[in-house]
Motif scaffolding. Structure first.
Motif, PDB file in Angstrom:
ATOM      1  N   GLN A  80       0.843  -1.203   0.000  1.00  0.00           N
ATOM      2  CA  GLN A  80       0.000   0.000   0.000  1.00  0.00           C
ATOM      3  C   GLN A  80       0.876   1.250   0.000  1.00  0.00           C
ATOM      4  O   GLN A  80       1.871   1.337   0.722  1.00  0.00           O
ATOM      5  CB  GLN A  80      -0.904   0.021   1.229  1.00  0.00           C
ATOM      6  CG  GLN A  80      -1.750   1.291   1.348  1.00  0.00           C
ATOM      7  CD  GLN A  80      -2.757   1.228   2.475  1.00  0.00           C
ATOM      8  OE1 GLN A  80      -3.395   0.216   2.690  1.00  0.00           O
ATOM      9  NE2 GLN A  80      -2.904   2.316   3.211  1.00  0.00           N
ATOM     10  N   SER A  89      -9.522   3.939  -3.209  1.00  0.00           N
ATOM     11  CA  SER A  89      -8.372   3.035  -3.267  1.00  0.00           C
ATOM     12  C   SER A  89      -8.462   2.205  -4.544  1.00  0.00           C
ATOM     13  O   SER A  89      -9.540   1.759  -4.941  1.00  0.00           O
ATOM     14  CB  SER A  89      -8.338   2.117  -2.047  1.00  0.00           C
ATOM     15  OG  SER A  89      -9.529   1.364  -1.937  1.00  0.00           O
ATOM     16  N   ASP A 162      -5.605   5.790  -2.029  1.00  0.00           N
ATOM     17  CA  ASP A 162      -4.517   4.862  -1.749  1.00  0.00           C
ATOM     18  C   ASP A 162      -4.271   3.954  -2.951  1.00  0.00           C
ATOM     19  O   ASP A 162      -5.222   3.431  -3.553  1.00  0.00           O
ATOM     20  CB  ASP A 162      -4.860   3.977  -0.549  1.00  0.00           C
ATOM     21  CG  ASP A 162      -5.026   4.773   0.732  1.00  0.00           C
ATOM     22  OD1 ASP A 162      -4.520   5.923   0.789  1.00  0.00           O
ATOM     23  OD2 ASP A 162      -5.669   4.259   1.667  1.00  0.00           O
ATOM     24  N   PRO A 198     -10.159  -3.244  -2.065  1.00  0.00           N
ATOM     25  CA  PRO A 198     -10.133  -1.875  -2.578  1.00  0.00           C
ATOM     26  C   PRO A 198     -11.492  -1.411  -3.079  1.00  0.00           C
ATOM     27  O   PRO A 198     -12.438  -2.195  -3.220  1.00  0.00           O
ATOM     28  CB  PRO A 198      -9.159  -1.996  -3.746  1.00  0.00           C
ATOM     29  CG  PRO A 198      -9.470  -3.365  -4.302  1.00  0.00           C
ATOM     30  CD  PRO A 198      -9.825  -4.226  -3.108  1.00  0.00           C
TER      31      PRO A 198
END
Length: 443
Positions: A80, A89, A162, A198
């Motif tokens: 990550q 994400s 992210d 995610p």
């Protein structure tokens, strides 16, 4: 029915970030990583060395990277890179296992001599080429996605969301009993179940299109029975039935059913092909005694709008009809492997974003992609609720300077310049997605 790509233009800042990040993409660095990774043998169920290598590499790039053990000899990569917050994400995903072990036993039955460059569990490099088992699929995908992530980090793009990277064992369509039944997307489900879930995922695979769905699989065994025989008696001896001879009459019927099945179950962008993989029966140490059983085994692909249970019912109807037409046949069967297909709404943000990236690089509308029957972990990601886009590059590579296997081979001949346009397409989707607030993407 597929629709035109939804235009969402880059802002001036996003365009600047995109150009800066693409300028950091380094084909030589990509090639070196691919060479190093290909040189680490990682058959399904035995990927520990390759996964630990990638964990160390991603840590040096700037990720928080961890090795996720599955067994003592295998595990996944989870990494990550954290954004500022408030964004989505995105996981860049590829399997890390290869479909072959390349053992002497495998060469004797499955692959043949396998002397070609792409069939070797070691890497070779000539000019812009990398050869070796899995150098194209899956390791070319891993190296490309890693280079995209590295360039994005080096360009210091201010990310809101992210960036995750996942690489899992078990991505090949196999079931390796001696390694705790590795395969069948077991590794990626382990990733998802343990925190690597995610908002969106991008999976890289061969073929230069964006796909919003992929098929599953249905594995069948069809057993044809006869009686134990003996080579020293006439062929018309009363009471003897050859299971081998009967199987020879079944094979063309089964081949026709597989072709009809593919036509009857085509929808979306999936045409679910299948092939008879093998015939098994008899004992080579007792060639004088024809065996009572001959077995066929095969795989047909499963459209996301068709369940494995429905495929099972279709095959049951085929067998019942065949036995009604050929009452002399004595058969039974089972479905011994099944994974459903998976689909993402083609209007979902990540599909549209990848298409925008594709069109930006290709300079033309995306249109309707070629039919797809290749199974990947993307189906599992979608089944578990992760909107997933599959994006790829032209495959197989042409003009290799070393001999490569015909047909599927070792999926191990990679021409680095062909990977770069795909890298830029993925980069477009990352800039498009990771620099926005969640609400802009319908989250």
């Amino acid at each position: 029915m597929l629709h035109a790509t939804t235009p969402v233009p880059f802002s001036a800042e996003q365009q600047k970030w995109y150009e800066q990040a693409c300028a950091k993409i380094d084909p030589k660095r990509l090639q070196q990583l691919l060479f190093d990774l290909t040189d680490i043998h990682s058959p399904t169920g035995a990927t520990r060395a390759a996964s630990e290598f990638m964990v160390a590499h991603l840590g040096k790039v700037g990720f928080k990277a961890d090795y996720q053990p599955l067994t003592e000899i295998s595990g996944n990569v989870k990494a990550q890179y954290q954004g500022a917050g408030g964004g989505a994400s995105v996981m860049l995903y590829a399997p890390i296992d290869t479909h072959l072990d390349c053992t002497p036993e495998e060469r004797a039955l499955l692959t043949g001599p396998a002397t070609e460059a792409d069939m070797q569990p070691r890497a070779q490099r000539i000019d812009n080429w990398v050869f070796g088992l899995g150098a194209s699929n899956p390791k070319g995908m891993i190296a490309t996605l890693t280079e995209v992530a590295t360039a994005l980090i080096e360009a210091q793009v201010p990310l809101r969301g992210d960036l995750l990277m996942g690489m899992a064992d078990g991505g090949m369509p196999v079931d390796i009993a001696t390694r705790q039944h590795a395969g069948m997307s077991g590794g990626v489900l382990h990733l998802l179940n343990r925190g690597m879930y995610p908002d969106f995922a991008i999976i890289m695979k061969p073929w230069n299109w964006v796909y919003h769905e992929e098929p599953g699989m249905a594995w069948f065994k069809l057993r044809v029975y006869g009686t134990l025989g003996y080579a020293g008696v006439p062929h018309d001896i009363p009471g003897f039935r050859s299971s081998v001879g009967a199987t020879a009459t079944v094979i063309p019927e089964l081949e026709k059913w597989i072709l009809d099945y593919a036509e009857n179950n085509t929808s979306g962008v999936i045409k679910p092909h299948g092939w008879i993989a093998g015939v098994r029966g008899g004992d080579p140490e007792r060639p004088a005694f024809p065996s009572f059983l001959t077995e066929l085994f095969f795989d047909v692909r499963v459209n996301p709008r068709t369940s494995p249970a429905d495929v099972k019912a279709q095959f049951a109807a085929f067998v019942a009809d065949l036995m009604a037409r050929r009452p002399e046949l004595d058969m039974d069967w089972e479905m011994y492997g099944s994974t459903p297909g998976g689909t993402t709404d083609p209007q979902n943000w990540i599909i549209q974003s990848c298409k925008r990236g594709w069109e930006h690089i290709e300079g033309r509308p995306h249109g309707t992609p070629d039919w797809l029957a290749g199974q990947t972990d993307g189906a599992a990601l979608r089944r578990w609720g992760v909107p997933t886009a599959r994006i790829g590059w032209p495959w197989p590579a042409q003009g290799a300077p070393l001999p490569v296997a015909e047909g599927l081979g070792g999926m191990g001949a990679t021409y680095i310049p062909e990977l770069i346009p795909c890298a830029r397409k993925v980069m477009y989707a990352l800039i498009d997605t990771l620099t926005r607030e969640r609400g802009e993407m319908g989250l």
